[in-house]
Design a protein around this motif. Sequence first.
Motif, PDB file in Angstrom:
ATOM      1  N   LEU A  79       0.842  -1.095   0.079  1.00 12.75           N
ATOM      2  CA  LEU A  79      -0.017  -0.139   0.065  1.00 12.75           C
ATOM      3  C   LEU A  79       0.853   1.343   0.129  1.00 12.75           C
ATOM      4  N   VAL A  90      -7.130   1.720  -5.626  1.00  9.22           N
ATOM      5  CA  VAL A  90      -6.242   0.491  -5.122  1.00  9.22           C
ATOM      6  C   VAL A  90      -7.586  -0.456  -4.754  1.00  9.22           C
ATOM      7  N   TRP A  91      -7.579  -1.669  -4.982  1.00  6.68           N
ATOM      8  CA  TRP A  91      -8.590  -2.798  -4.452  1.00  6.68           C
ATOM      9  C   TRP A  91      -7.582  -3.731  -3.617  1.00  6.68           C
ATOM     10  N   LEU A  92      -8.074  -3.996  -2.418  1.00  3.65           N
ATOM     11  CA  LEU A  92      -7.632  -4.907  -1.489  1.00  3.65           C
ATOM     12  C   LEU A  92      -8.472  -5.998  -1.379  1.00  3.65           C
ATOM     13  N   GLY A 108      -7.885   3.001   4.157  1.00  4.42           N
ATOM     14  CA  GLY A 108      -6.694   3.734   3.410  1.00  4.42           C
ATOM     15  C   GLY A 108      -6.354   4.984   3.962  1.00  4.42           C
ATOM     16  N   LEU A 113      -5.691   7.199   1.113  1.00  2.79           N
ATOM     17  CA  LEU A 113      -6.472   6.476   0.039  1.00  2.79           C
ATOM     18  C   LEU A 113      -8.145   6.233   0.679  1.00  2.79           C
ATOM     19  N   ASP A 114      -8.404   7.120   1.477  1.00  2.39           N
ATOM     20  CA  ASP A 114      -9.728   7.251   1.932  1.00  2.39           C
ATOM     21  C   ASP A 114     -10.209   8.543   1.158  1.00  2.39           C
ATOM     22  N   LEU A 120      -9.146   3.070  -1.683  1.00  2.00           N
ATOM     23  CA  LEU A 120      -8.869   1.918  -1.409  1.00  2.00           C
ATOM     24  C   LEU A 120     -10.438   1.209  -1.308  1.00  2.00           C
ATOM     25  N   ARG A 121     -10.447   0.249  -2.090  1.00  2.00           N
ATOM     26  CA  ARG A 121     -11.730  -0.659  -1.875  1.00  2.00           C
ATOM     27  C   ARG A 121     -11.548  -2.016  -1.355  1.00  2.00           C
TER      28      ARG A 121
END
Length: 443
Positions: A79, A90-92, A108, A113-114, A120-121
Amino acid sequence: MGSPQVDDVVAAVPRSLVAMPSARVHGAPPGHCADVARSHVLALVQAGGAGGRMDVLTRERAKPALPFAGVFQLVDFPLSNLANSGITDVWLSVQFQGAGLGEEVANGRPWDLDRNRGGLRLLMPQEGTGGTDEEGFAKGNADELYRFRDQVVAEAPEALVVMSADHVYTFDVMDAVATHRRTGAECTIVTTIIPTAEATDHATVESDDDGRVTGFAYKPESPTTGTVATEICVYEPAALVRVLEELHRELGADAGEGDTGLGDYGEHLLPRLVGRGKVFEHAMKGYWKDLGQPHKYLAAHRDVITGDLGVFDDPDWPIMGHQQQRAAARVLDGARVTDSLLSPGAAVSGTVIRSVLGPGVVVEQGALVRDSVVFQDTRIQEGARLDWSVVDRDCVVEPGAEVGSGDTDPDDSDAIALVGRGSRIGAGVTIPGGARLEPGTTA
C-alpha cells in the motif's frame, strides 16, 4: 451476474484498455518517474491468503497483518509503494480473517486512500453473484483474478497491477507500468535476483536481450537461475480477461465444485501468457524479501536490525501504516540491548540481543531474548529465555521458562519455535526448538 462469453467480455472492454490514453493525469511526487503519463492504472493487492506456512501465527490473522520491524505490518509495504507511486485506485482483496485486516488498513487513511473518487476498496468473497466457480473463497490467486474479471472490465483501467502482500521492499510501480507501455506487453513481470538455491520456493524467469520472457518455471525442484518473480505483475486487461476465460473453458470442467481450475498464477496463467510471446521482464533494484515462512520472517528481521537496506530511510518514499500511539520505549537500569529494535511502549530490564520487540513488550530483569521476534503486549518474566523464536501478542512467558534453542539452524523453518497469540508458558517450562503452540495454549 453470470460470466459472459469471452468475445462479449472483450467487446465490452472500452477502447481505453487498448489505446492507452493519457487521461486522468496527475503530478508526480518527489523522486518519482515523472515522465510516465498517469492514465487510469488500477492496482489489486491480493491479501486474502490464510498463510498456512506461518502456522500458528496466522491461525487468527491474515498473513498480510503480520507485524514487521515492530511497528509495521506486511500489508503496509504494497500500500505504501502504491501510494508513493501515485496510484490512487487500489483494490484490496481480503478472504481469510478479512474483517481484522479491514480494521488494520483503516479505510486507507494512512496512505491517503480514503477518498470519494478512487481510493481503497475492499473486495470480500460473495455469495449469490454467479455460478459456484465465481463466488465464495478463491482457490488461488489466478482463480481470484477470474472471479474479479467482470469488475475489472467495468472499471476499465488502462493497466492492471496485481501484487501480493507478504514481501518487504520499496519499488516505484509506475516504472514497471512504463516498461509495460514501452514494450506493448500483455503482461510485465517484476523480477529480482536471489540465491539460486532459494529459487525453488518461487517462479523463475528467463528473458532475452530485449527483456521478452522466454522461460518460466513455477517452483522448480532444480532451478537454473536466481531471477524470480516478485509477485508484482502489470497486465493488459483485455488480454488478461481473454486468457482467463480461455483457461477456464479448458480447466473448469475437471475442477471440483466452486473451483475454476486456474489455481495460482504460476500454474497456468503466466505460462499461457508467456507462450503467447508478449510477456516482458522488469527488474527490481534493491532489497526484496519474501516473508512467507518462519525462517525467512526471522531472516528479514535480522537484515533490518543490522542495516536499513534502503527500505525505511528515504523521506520521499515513506513506509506508512496504521500505528497506535504509545509512549517511548524504556531501557531500565541493568538492561543490555544489542543490535535490536524496540517499539514504542516496550520496557527492558533484562537482555535483548539481535531481536525485535513489538509495542508494549516487557522484558523483566534477568530475562534473555535472543534472535527472536516478540509481538505486542507480551511479557517475558524474570529469568525466562527466548532463542530463535517468534512469540505472538498478549502472551506471558513465566519466570525460568525457556522457549526455543540457541543451537537452531537459522535456515531450517521447522526449527523455529512459534508461540500463538494469548498463550501462557508456565514457570520453568521448556518449549523446544521447532515447537508450535496454538493460540491460547497454557503450557
